[in-house]
Design a protein around this motif. Structure first.
Motif, PDB file in Angstrom:
ATOM      1  N   TRP A  75       0.808  -1.214   0.000  1.00 49.08           N
ATOM      2  CA  TRP A  75       0.000   0.000   0.000  1.00 49.08           C
ATOM      3  C   TRP A  75       0.846   1.272   0.000  1.00 49.08           C
ATOM      4  O   TRP A  75       0.469   2.268  -0.634  1.00 49.08           O
ATOM      5  CB  TRP A  75      -0.974   0.000   1.173  1.00 49.08           C
ATOM      6  N   THR A  76       1.978   1.271   0.691  1.00 50.51           N
ATOM      7  CA  THR A  76       2.821   2.472   0.641  1.00 50.51           C
ATOM      8  C   THR A  76       3.387   2.678  -0.765  1.00 50.51           C
ATOM      9  O   THR A  76       3.506   3.816  -1.241  1.00 50.51           O
ATOM     10  CB  THR A  76       3.978   2.397   1.656  1.00 50.51           C
ATOM     11  N   THR A  77       3.706   1.585  -1.439  1.00 46.50           N
ATOM     12  CA  THR A  77       4.210   1.697  -2.813  1.00 46.50           C
ATOM     13  C   THR A  77       3.094   2.166  -3.753  1.00 46.50           C
ATOM     14  O   THR A  77       3.327   2.978  -4.652  1.00 46.50           O
ATOM     15  CB  THR A  77       4.798   0.363  -3.286  1.00 46.50           C
ATOM     16  N   VAL A  78       1.883   1.658  -3.542  1.00 45.50           N
ATOM     17  CA  VAL A  78       0.734   2.126  -4.329  1.00 45.50           C
ATOM     18  C   VAL A  78       0.562   3.640  -4.138  1.00 45.50           C
ATOM     19  O   VAL A  78       0.344   4.385  -5.108  1.00 45.50           O
ATOM     20  CB  VAL A  78      -0.559   1.394  -3.918  1.00 45.50           C
ATOM     21  N   GLY A  79       0.663   4.100  -2.910  1.00 43.43           N
ATOM     22  CA  GLY A  79       0.533   5.534  -2.640  1.00 43.43           C
ATOM     23  C   GLY A  79       1.604   6.348  -3.340  1.00 43.43           C
ATOM     24  O   GLY A  79       1.331   7.422  -3.895  1.00 43.43           O
ATOM     25  N   SER A  80       2.837   5.841  -3.340  1.00 43.10           N
ATOM     26  CA  SER A  80       3.938   6.533  -4.019  1.00 43.10           C
ATOM     27  C   SER A  80       3.664   6.648  -5.513  1.00 43.10           C
ATOM     28  O   SER A  80       3.884   7.706  -6.123  1.00 43.10           O
ATOM     29  CB  SER A  80       5.256   5.780  -3.796  1.00 43.10           C
ATOM     30  N   VAL A  81       3.205   5.564  -6.107  1.00 44.66           N
ATOM     31  CA  VAL A  81       2.954   5.547  -7.556  1.00 44.66           C
ATOM     32  C   VAL A  81       1.800   6.477  -7.915  1.00 44.66           C
ATOM     33  O   VAL A  81       1.875   7.222  -8.904  1.00 44.66           O
ATOM     34  CB  VAL A  81       2.675   4.113  -8.034  1.00 44.66           C
ATOM     35  N   VAL A  82       0.745   6.460  -7.115  1.00 45.52           N
ATOM     36  CA  VAL A  82      -0.418   7.323  -7.397  1.00 45.52           C
ATOM     37  C   VAL A  82      -0.022   8.799  -7.311  1.00 45.52           C
ATOM     38  O   VAL A  82      -0.380   9.604  -8.182  1.00 45.52           O
ATOM     39  CB  VAL A  82      -1.571   7.016  -6.418  1.00 45.52           C
ATOM     40  N   GLY A  83       0.718   9.170  -6.264  1.00 48.56           N
ATOM     41  CA  GLY A  83       1.152  10.558  -6.125  1.00 48.56           C
ATOM     42  C   GLY A  83       2.056  10.983  -7.264  1.00 48.56           C
ATOM     43  O   GLY A  83       1.930  12.088  -7.808  1.00 48.56           O
ATOM     44  N   ALA A  84       2.991  10.101  -7.650  1.00 50.82           N
ATOM     45  CA  ALA A  84       3.905  10.408  -8.750  1.00 50.82           C
ATOM     46  C   ALA A  84       3.142  10.522 -10.065  1.00 50.82           C
ATOM     47  O   ALA A  84       3.444  11.394 -10.898  1.00 50.82           O
ATOM     48  CB  ALA A  84       4.976   9.317  -8.856  1.00 50.82           C
ATOM     49  N   LEU A  85       2.151   9.673 -10.260  1.00 51.43           N
ATOM     50  CA  LEU A  85       1.369   9.699 -11.500  1.00 51.43           C
ATOM     51  C   LEU A  85       0.600  11.014 -11.631  1.00 51.43           C
ATOM     52  O   LEU A  85       0.484  11.565 -12.737  1.00 51.43           O
ATOM     53  CB  LEU A  85       0.400   8.519 -11.530  1.00 51.43           C
ATOM     54  N   ALA A  86       0.088  11.523 -10.520  1.00 46.72           N
ATOM     55  CA  ALA A  86      -0.636  12.794 -10.554  1.00 46.72           C
ATOM     56  C   ALA A  86       0.264  13.919 -11.062  1.00 46.72           C
ATOM     57  O   ALA A  86      -0.135  14.734 -11.905  1.00 46.72           O
ATOM     58  CB  ALA A  86      -1.183  13.124  -9.163  1.00 46.72           C
ATOM     59  N   LEU A  87       1.511  13.970 -10.573  1.00 46.36           N
ATOM     60  CA  LEU A  87       2.450  15.010 -11.018  1.00 46.36           C
ATOM     61  C   LEU A  87       2.891  14.768 -12.457  1.00 46.36           C
ATOM     62  O   LEU A  87       3.122  15.722 -13.216  1.00 46.36           O
ATOM     63  CB  LEU A  87       3.666  15.051 -10.082  1.00 46.36           C
ATOM     64  N   TYR A  88       3.042  13.525 -12.840  1.00 47.70           N
ATOM     65  CA  TYR A  88       3.364  13.184 -14.229  1.00 47.70           C
ATOM     66  C   TYR A  88       2.290  13.738 -15.168  1.00 47.70           C
ATOM     67  O   TYR A  88       2.600  14.321 -16.209  1.00 47.70           O
ATOM     68  CB  TYR A  88       3.469  11.663 -14.366  1.00 47.70           C
ATOM     69  N   GLU A 149       8.051  15.570 -21.053  1.00 46.74           N
ATOM     70  CA  GLU A 149       8.715  14.896 -22.169  1.00 46.74           C
ATOM     71  C   GLU A 149       7.964  13.651 -22.647  1.00 46.74           C
ATOM     72  O   GLU A 149       8.445  12.924 -23.503  1.00 46.74           O
ATOM     73  CB  GLU A 149      10.142  14.509 -21.749  1.00 46.74           C
ATOM     74  N   ARG A 150       6.779  13.440 -22.064  1.00 45.85           N
ATOM     75  CA  ARG A 150       5.920  12.326 -22.485  1.00 45.85           C
ATOM     76  C   ARG A 150       6.656  10.980 -22.464  1.00 45.85           C
ATOM     77  O   ARG A 150       6.574  10.195 -23.410  1.00 45.85           O
ATOM     78  CB  ARG A 150       5.325  12.602 -23.867  1.00 45.85           C
ATOM     79  N   MET A 151       7.375  10.745 -21.382  1.00 45.63           N
ATOM     80  CA  MET A 151       7.951   9.408 -21.199  1.00 45.63           C
ATOM     81  C   MET A 151       6.805   8.406 -21.256  1.00 45.63           C
ATOM     82  O   MET A 151       5.740   8.654 -20.678  1.00 45.63           O
ATOM     83  CB  MET A 151       8.660   9.326 -19.833  1.00 45.63           C
ATOM     84  N   PRO A 152       6.974   7.298 -21.963  1.00 46.52           N
ATOM     85  CA  PRO A 152       5.897   6.299 -22.016  1.00 46.52           C
ATOM     86  C   PRO A 152       5.390   5.975 -20.618  1.00 46.52           C
ATOM     87  O   PRO A 152       6.190   5.697 -19.709  1.00 46.52           O
ATOM     88  CB  PRO A 152       6.577   5.092 -22.663  1.00 46.52           C
ATOM     89  N   ILE A 153       4.087   6.032 -20.444  1.00 46.70           N
ATOM     90  CA  ILE A 153       3.533   5.910 -19.105  1.00 46.70           C
ATOM     91  C   ILE A 153       3.862   4.564 -18.473  1.00 46.70           C
ATOM     92  O   ILE A 153       4.088   4.471 -17.265  1.00 46.70           O
ATOM     93  CB  ILE A 153       2.020   6.173 -19.119  1.00 46.70           C
ATOM     94  N   TRP A 154       3.937   3.503 -19.277  1.00 45.01           N
ATOM     95  CA  TRP A 154       4.268   2.185 -18.731  1.00 45.01           C
ATOM     96  C   TRP A 154       5.682   2.183 -18.162  1.00 45.01           C
ATOM     97  O   TRP A 154       5.948   1.578 -17.115  1.00 45.01           O
ATOM     98  CB  TRP A 154       4.129   1.095 -19.795  1.00 45.01           C
ATOM     99  N   LYS A 155       6.596   2.886 -18.862  1.00 44.45           N
ATOM    100  CA  LYS A 155       7.977   2.968 -18.404  1.00 44.45           C
ATOM    101  C   LYS A 155       8.071   3.795 -17.128  1.00 44.45           C
ATOM    102  O   LYS A 155       8.771   3.425 -16.178  1.00 44.45           O
ATOM    103  CB  LYS A 155       8.857   3.575 -19.493  1.00 44.45           C
ATOM    104  N   PHE A 156       7.352   4.918 -17.106  1.00 44.14           N
ATOM    105  CA  PHE A 156       7.345   5.771 -15.915  1.00 44.14           C
ATOM    106  C   PHE A 156       6.815   4.997 -14.716  1.00 44.14           C
ATOM    107  O   PHE A 156       7.400   5.042 -13.621  1.00 44.14           O
ATOM    108  CB  PHE A 156       6.493   7.013 -16.167  1.00 44.14           C
ATOM    109  N   LEU A 157       5.709   4.286 -14.894  1.00 46.07           N
ATOM    110  CA  LEU A 157       5.112   3.539 -13.784  1.00 46.07           C
ATOM    111  C   LEU A 157       6.031   2.413 -13.312  1.00 46.07           C
ATOM    112  O   LEU A 157       6.153   2.172 -12.105  1.00 46.07           O
ATOM    113  CB  LEU A 157       3.757   2.979 -14.209  1.00 46.07           C
ATOM    114  N   ALA A 158       6.688   1.739 -14.256  1.00 47.29           N
ATOM    115  CA  ALA A 158       7.585   0.634 -13.886  1.00 47.29           C
ATOM    116  C   ALA A 158       8.772   1.158 -13.074  1.00 47.29           C
ATOM    117  O   ALA A 158       9.106   0.602 -12.012  1.00 47.29           O
ATOM    118  CB  ALA A 158       8.073  -0.085 -15.138  1.00 47.29           C
TER     119      ALA A 158
END
Length: 231
Positions: A75-88, A149-158
């Protein structure tokens, strides 16, 4: 008996905490492990919220039986990814041209600065996103140029998941292992954070000084400070 003991330990811990730590524990007590995700997502969006406090608390709560260690890590990792995705997404919506337009309106900033930064990110973007997740301040900010820079979203998330997973595991495990002494890791995290902050401030100070001197030199030579061309 076990439930009563765990509840008493959790209440005692909450009574000793204030501010962000008390808020984070309140979330985890109310909605369980997803509360840790909410707190960490907020930390990504508002860097002054310290993950170095929230993560060990999640580990401590897991050690007390509030939820499992696996739930704390996931869950902490999920939270990190969600927050980062919002800024992305903020960076992606703004786009390169809008950022250049904003830069041109700001004092001491030139459009060329944006071009150089984006060129650097194109070259080192993957490493920057991965390693940036373990650096205070940068772990939030690095998501924005990734979106611009539109990094591929799959790459950013990984990359974000891997980097955040490593960072979160270190601090969650520290809190889980140390139990009530979870706060023992805070001084070390504070040192790292202050080292990064001082380094950033020093770099910015040098950049501003060089830019001011360069602008003055250009004006003296009759050149446009922005473009360097004759006025």
């Amino acid at each position: 008996m076990l439930i009563t003991t765990l509840a008493a330990a959790s209440t005692a811990a909450s009574d000793e905490l204030t501010g962000v730590a008390a808020w984070a524990v309140g979330l985890m007590e109310t909605i369980g492990a997803p509360g840790a995700a909410v707190a960490i997502a907020a930390e990504n969006l508002f860097p002054p919220i310290p993950s170095e406090v929230i993560l060990p608390l999640a580990g401590f709560t897991a050690a007390q039986g509030g939820f499992s260690l696996a739930e704390a890590l996931i869950w902490t990792t999920v939270g990190s990814v969600v927050g980062a995705l919002a800024l992305y997404l903020v960076g992606r919506i703004l786009g390169h041209d809008r950022v250049v337009w904003v830069a041109e309106k700001m004092p001491l900033v030139r459009a060329d600065d944006v071009h150089k930064t984006t060129a650097w990110f194109r070259k080192h973007g993957g490493k920057a996103v991965l390693l940036g997740r373990v650096l205070p301040i940068f772990r939030s900010l690095i998501s924005i140029p990734a979106g611009i820079e539109r990094m591929p979203i799959w790459k950013f998330l990984a990359l974000t998941t891997i980097g955040s997973g490593v960072w979160n595991t270190i601090f969650v495990m520290a809190g889980f292992t140390l139990g009530r002494n979870w706060h023992a890791v805070e001084p070390y995290a504070d040192v790292l954070q202050w080292v990064v902050i001082v380094a950033v401030v020093a770099v910015l100070a040098v950049w501003v000084l060089r830019r001011v001197l360069d602008d003055r030199r250009r004006r003296t030579a009759g050149l446009d400070p922005e473009t360097g061309e004759p006025v």
